[in-house]
Design a protein around this motif. Structure first.
Motif, short mmCIF file in Angstrom:
data_model
loop_
_atom_site.label_atom_id
_atom_site.label_comp_id
_atom_site.label_asym_id
_atom_site.label_seq_id
_atom_site.Cartn_x
_atom_site.Cartn_y
_atom_site.Cartn_z
N LEU A 61 0.83 -1.21 0.00
CA LEU A 61 0.00 0.00 0.00
C LEU A 61 0.86 1.26 0.00
O LEU A 61 0.57 2.23 -0.72
CB LEU A 61 -0.92 0.00 1.22
CG LEU A 61 -2.08 -1.02 1.20
CD1 LEU A 61 -2.84 -0.97 2.51
CD2 LEU A 61 -3.01 -0.75 0.03
N ILE A 62 1.94 1.24 0.79
CA ILE A 62 2.84 2.39 0.82
C ILE A 62 3.52 2.57 -0.53
O ILE A 62 3.66 3.70 -1.03
CB ILE A 62 3.89 2.22 1.93
CG1 ILE A 62 3.20 2.20 3.31
CG2 ILE A 62 4.91 3.35 1.88
CD1 ILE A 62 4.15 1.92 4.45
N SER A 63 3.93 1.48 -1.15
CA SER A 63 4.57 1.55 -2.46
C SER A 63 3.62 2.13 -3.51
O SER A 63 4.01 2.95 -4.34
CB SER A 63 5.05 0.16 -2.89
OG SER A 63 6.04 -0.33 -2.00
N ARG A 64 2.36 1.71 -3.45
CA ARG A 64 1.37 2.22 -4.40
C ARG A 64 1.10 3.71 -4.16
O ARG A 64 0.91 4.47 -5.12
CB ARG A 64 0.08 1.42 -4.30
CG ARG A 64 0.22 -0.03 -4.78
CD ARG A 64 -1.08 -0.79 -4.64
NE ARG A 64 -0.93 -2.18 -5.06
CZ ARG A 64 -1.91 -3.09 -5.02
NH1 ARG A 64 -3.11 -2.72 -4.56
NH2 ARG A 64 -1.69 -4.32 -5.43
N PHE A 65 1.08 4.11 -2.89
CA PHE A 65 0.86 5.52 -2.58
C PHE A 65 2.02 6.37 -3.10
O PHE A 65 1.80 7.45 -3.68
CB PHE A 65 0.71 5.71 -1.07
CG PHE A 65 0.62 7.15 -0.65
CD1 PHE A 65 -0.54 7.88 -0.85
CD2 PHE A 65 1.72 7.79 -0.07
CE1 PHE A 65 -0.63 9.21 -0.47
CE2 PHE A 65 1.63 9.12 0.31
CZ PHE A 65 0.46 9.83 0.11
N LEU A 66 3.24 5.90 -2.91
CA LEU A 66 4.40 6.63 -3.42
C LEU A 66 4.36 6.71 -4.94
O LEU A 66 4.70 7.75 -5.52
CB LEU A 66 5.69 5.94 -2.95
CG LEU A 66 5.97 5.98 -1.45
CD1 LEU A 66 7.21 5.17 -1.12
CD2 LEU A 66 6.13 7.42 -0.96
N ASP A 67 3.93 5.63 -5.56
CA ASP A 67 3.80 5.64 -7.02
C ASP A 67 2.72 6.62 -7.47
O ASP A 67 2.86 7.31 -8.49
CB ASP A 67 3.47 4.22 -7.51
CG ASP A 67 3.45 4.13 -9.02
OD1 ASP A 67 4.54 4.19 -9.64
OD2 ASP A 67 2.34 4.01 -9.60
N PHE A 68 1.66 6.74 -6.66
CA PHE A 68 0.55 7.64 -7.00
C PHE A 68 0.97 9.10 -6.92
O PHE A 68 0.54 9.92 -7.74
CB PHE A 68 -0.62 7.38 -6.04
CG PHE A 68 -1.77 8.32 -6.21
CD1 PHE A 68 -2.66 8.18 -7.27
CD2 PHE A 68 -1.98 9.37 -5.31
CE1 PHE A 68 -3.73 9.06 -7.43
CE2 PHE A 68 -3.04 10.24 -5.47
CZ PHE A 68 -3.91 10.09 -6.53
N ILE A 69 1.83 9.44 -5.97
CA ILE A 69 2.25 10.83 -5.82
C ILE A 69 3.47 11.16 -6.67
O ILE A 69 4.02 12.27 -6.57
CB ILE A 69 2.55 11.17 -4.35
CG1 ILE A 69 3.73 10.33 -3.82
CG2 ILE A 69 1.31 10.98 -3.49
CD1 ILE A 69 4.13 10.68 -2.39
N GLY A 70 3.90 10.20 -7.49
CA GLY A 70 4.97 10.49 -8.44
C GLY A 70 6.32 9.90 -8.13
O GLY A 70 7.26 10.06 -8.91
N ILE A 71 6.45 9.21 -7.01
CA ILE A 71 7.73 8.56 -6.66
C ILE A 71 7.65 7.13 -7.17
O ILE A 71 7.07 6.25 -6.54
CB ILE A 71 7.98 8.60 -5.15
CG1 ILE A 71 7.92 10.04 -4.64
CG2 ILE A 71 9.33 7.98 -4.81
CD1 ILE A 71 8.07 10.16 -3.14
#
Length: 278
Positions: A215-225
Motif C-alpha cells: 500500500l505504501i509503495s502504491r501511494f508513493l507511485d501515486f504521488i509520483g515517486i
C-alpha cells in the motif's frame, strides 16, 4: 554494564521459553528431512513450488519452508539454511523469544530492583541487545547442529561445498536477524506490551506486513515517486531476498541492518531514559 549483561544472560538460560523454543526447533529440523522422503510430502512440495512460480516475496502471505536436496538424498550445508532463513521461520522463533525476554522486566517487576541503581538507564537496552545478539548466534549454531543431525538420522549426507560463500551468506543473515531482534526489543521497551509486540512479530514473520508495504509503495507511485519497493528497505524483505544468487545487494543489506540496530538502540535508550520504568 558487564554485570548487567551477566545478569541478563543468567536470566536467559533460566527461562523455560529458552529451552522450549530450542526443543521445537530441534524437532522440526530432525523430522523435516524424514518427512521430505514421504512421496505424499514430495507431491505437496511440488504443488507449492508450482503455485509460487511467478510470484515475488512481497506478493505472498504466510510461510512455506521447503528444504530441497541434491536429488540423491544428500543436502549441501547452504540448502539446510537458505529455506528456513528466507521463509522467515528462524525470524519467527527469534522474535517470539525476544518479546518474552525483553518484556520480562516489566511483567515481573524486576526492573524496579535494579533500574534505579544504574548510573545510566540506557545501559538496559544496550545490555539486552548484547544478550539477544548472543542468543541469536547460539540459535544459528544450534540450528546447524540439529539440521545436520536430522540429515544423518534420515540416512542422508551433508555436503560442505562452497563454504566460503556460504559462511559469508550466513554472516549477513545473522546480522539481519540480530537487527530484527534488536528492533523487536526496542518495540517492547517502548510499547511495554508483550501482546502487541508478539502480534507485531508474528505479522512481520508471516509476511502479513507485506500488505502495508504494498500500500505504501502504491501511494508513493501515486504521488509520483516511481518504482519504490518498500519491502526491499525493511529487515524482513532483506532476510527473504538475500541469497547466494543476490550477493550484489550485500553492501546495502549490511547498511540497512546497521541502520535498524542504531535507530533501535537510540530510540529505546532515549525512551528508557526519559520515561518512568514502571
Amino acid at each position: 554494564m558487564f554485570n548487567l549483561i551477566r545478569m541478563y544472560i543468567y536470566r536467559l538460560v533460566r527461562m523455560k521459553s529458552f529451552y522450549f523454543i530450542l526443543i521445537i526447533l530441534a524437532f522440526m529440523n530432525v523430522t523435516m528431512p524424514i518427512l521430505a522422503k514421504d512421496p505424499t510430502m514430495q507431491e505437496i512440495d511440488e504443488q507449492i513450488e508450482q503455485n509460487r512460480e511467478g510470484e515475488t516475496h512481497n506478493d505472498t502471505v504466510g510461510m512455506s519452508v521447503i528444504v530441497h536436496s541434491e536429488g540423491d538424498g544428500n543436502y549441501t550445508f547452504y540448502q539446510l539454511f537458505v529455506a528456513p532463513l528466507t521463509a522467515l521461520m528462524y525470524t519467527l522463533f527469534i522474535g517470539i523469544f525476544t518479546v518474552i525476554f525483553a518484556t520480562a522486566d516489566f511483567s515481573t517487576g524486576d526492573i524496579k530492583n535494579f533500574g534505579g541503581s544504574l548510573n545510566h538507564r540506557y545501559y538496559m537496552p544496550v545490555a539486552k541487545a548484547v544478550t539477544i545478539g548472543l542468543y541469536t548466534v547460539f540459535f544459528f549454531l544450534f540450528a546447524a547442529v540439529t539440521s545436520i543431525g536430522g540429515i544423518w538420522i534420515s540416512g542422508g549426507k551433508v555436503l560442505f561445498r562452497d563454504m566460503g560463500n556460504t559462511c559469508a551468506f550466513l554472516g549477513v543473515q545473522l546480522l539481519l536477524h540480530v537487527a530484527f531482534a534488536v528492533t523487536i526489543m526496542a518495540c517492547c521497551q517502548i510499547i511495554r506490551s508483550n501482546l502487541l509486540s508478539m502480534i507485531l512479530t508474528c505479522c512481520i514473520s508471516m509476511n502479513v506486513m507485506n500488505v502495508l508495504y504494498n500500500l505504501i509503495s502504491r501511494f508513493l507511485d501515486f504521488i509520483g515517486i516511481k518504482d519504490v519497493k518498500v519491502y526491499r528497505y525493511v529487515l524482513s524483505g532483506r532476510i527473504a531476498d538475500y541469497t547466494l544468487e543476490k550477493t550484489n545487494i550485500t553492501g546495502s543489506t549490511i547498511v540497512i541492518a546497521v541502520i535498524f540496530i542504531t535507530v533501535s538502540l537510540v530510540a529505546s535508550g532515549w525512551w528508557t531514559t526519559k520515561h518512568d520504568l514502571v
